[in-house]
Design an enzyme around this catalytic site. Sequence first.
Site, PDB file in Angstrom:
ATOM      1  N   ASN A 149       0.867  -1.183   0.000  1.00  0.00           N
ATOM      2  CA  ASN A 149       0.000   0.000   0.000  1.00  0.00           C
ATOM      3  C   ASN A 149       0.904   1.234   0.000  1.00  0.00           C
ATOM      4  O   ASN A 149       1.473   1.598   1.032  1.00  0.00           O
ATOM      5  CB  ASN A 149      -0.890  -0.048   1.260  1.00  0.00           C
ATOM      6  N   ARG A 194      -2.674  -2.184  -3.347  1.00  0.00           N
ATOM      7  CA  ARG A 194      -3.856  -1.357  -3.123  1.00  0.00           C
ATOM      8  C   ARG A 194      -3.767  -0.157  -4.064  1.00  0.00           C
ATOM      9  O   ARG A 194      -2.760   0.549  -4.098  1.00  0.00           O
ATOM     10  CB  ARG A 194      -3.879  -0.864  -1.683  1.00  0.00           C
ATOM     11  N   HIS A 243     -12.936   3.278   0.183  1.00  0.00           N
ATOM     12  CA  HIS A 243     -12.992   2.237   1.229  1.00  0.00           C
ATOM     13  C   HIS A 243     -13.721   0.980   0.731  1.00  0.00           C
ATOM     14  O   HIS A 243     -14.240   0.198   1.542  1.00  0.00           O
ATOM     15  CB  HIS A 243     -13.739   2.718   2.494  1.00  0.00           C
ATOM     16  N   ARG A 259     -11.410  16.077   7.724  1.00  0.00           N
ATOM     17  CA  ARG A 259     -12.163  16.458   6.519  1.00  0.00           C
ATOM     18  C   ARG A 259     -13.568  16.912   6.901  1.00  0.00           C
ATOM     19  O   ARG A 259     -14.191  16.343   7.792  1.00  0.00           O
ATOM     20  CB  ARG A 259     -12.283  15.282   5.547  1.00  0.00           C
ATOM     21  N   GLU A 300      -8.236  -4.926   5.465  1.00  0.00           N
ATOM     22  CA  GLU A 300      -8.083  -4.641   4.040  1.00  0.00           C
ATOM     23  C   GLU A 300      -6.936  -5.435   3.419  1.00  0.00           C
ATOM     24  O   GLU A 300      -7.025  -5.853   2.267  1.00  0.00           O
ATOM     25  CB  GLU A 300      -7.890  -3.125   3.832  1.00  0.00           C
TER      26      GLU A 300
END
Length: 396
Positions: A7, A90, A179, A240, A383
């Site tokens: 990743n 990823r 996601h 965010r 993940e």
Amino acid sequence: MKVLVINCGSSSLKYQLIDSDSEQVLAKGLCERIGIDGRLTHRPAGKDKVEIEAPMANHTEAVSLVLKHLTDPEVGVIGSLAEIGAVGHRIVHGGEKFAASTVLNDEVIAEIEKVSDLAPLHNPANLIGIRACQELMPGVPMVGVFDTAFHQTMPEKAFLYGLPYEYYEKYGVRRYGFHGTSHSFVSKRVAEILGKDIKDLKTIVCHLGNGASICAVQGGKSVDTSMGFTPLEGLVMGTRSGDLDPAILEYVAGKEHKDLSAMESVLNKKSGVAGVSGVSSDFRDLGKAAEEGNHRAEVALEMFAYRVAKYVGSYAAAMNGVDVIAFTAGIGENDISMRARVLAYLGFLGVTVDPEKNNVRGEERVISTDDSRVLAMVVPTNEELAICRETVALVK
Ligand code: AMP
């Protein structure tokens, strides 16, 4: 088969080496500050972790260092690189081109390059990681697993914005969602845990981490999700803003003499619960501050819960019902009081939380009462394991 999961960020690289048969993590680690100076943390299973300052001028050097540590006689976990059967990467954005994980070849890599415009901070870093692995492990099959792929099943009514249609046609301006690997993993796991066919389930997955998104999964397919064209839309997150009136941008930009890109940076990095509270983006800090009477920390936490609950309510409407509400990621798995806050809004759906069952961290568990019409669950995401499984399925 041993699968290396990679990743890559712009200056970091996370990795895990997983034995796909036992699904055990053989080693995992992180390269940080790539291109600046370089730091490696390597955690081999059953051995002491290694932390070193090591210059890494680029991602190829970082991958090279990782491979050296994986095969090292002392801190390594494999005898040679030949033991690595495949690499799973990823990849943040697959645009509309990739609705599933894909074996990486020159043609696919060129397509990923084409959609990089949509994720200029992420995809180029992912591509650098792919090229570094190709250089150092020629001939080893590689698979790209996209954050956006799972959401490609969203219908037009969910993915289009109320904008001139030509922006979608010309520039690909639509909701993509992110996601996806996590939402897919958790919704499948929910069905497995309950012993039900995923086709019969309506599940709302709340992936609540520093980045947070919600997904409505009907019959195993994503039908709506809260992140949009970028990961900025939807929930109030760590830093965010989530949803807001777009007219605010021009108004504040004028007052603060900022340009659009500076405003976007404020929305991504200085907003969310950190911006509202002025305390932190970490929910542990916020919980502590709220307990000590900090009003803005308390409001930030309640805003977060309120927005999550509003999305869950709207997705119950989108699917004309809901069977399971699943919590995952850092906050979803560990923040007991945040789960209770969210579920306190949702009694109208027929969900009742059991405070004793909810007293759990990082474990698979049903947390609603036995007579709750809708189940609430904690289902830790993984993940890397999901990427490993996708990789094996494609290269075997
Ligand atoms: P993630 O992005 O999934 O790694 O989630 C990271 C976030 O999870 C952190 O910023 C924390 O806010 C939150 N978190 C992790 N552990 C806890 C905990 N024990 N209690 C509350 N929040 C937590």
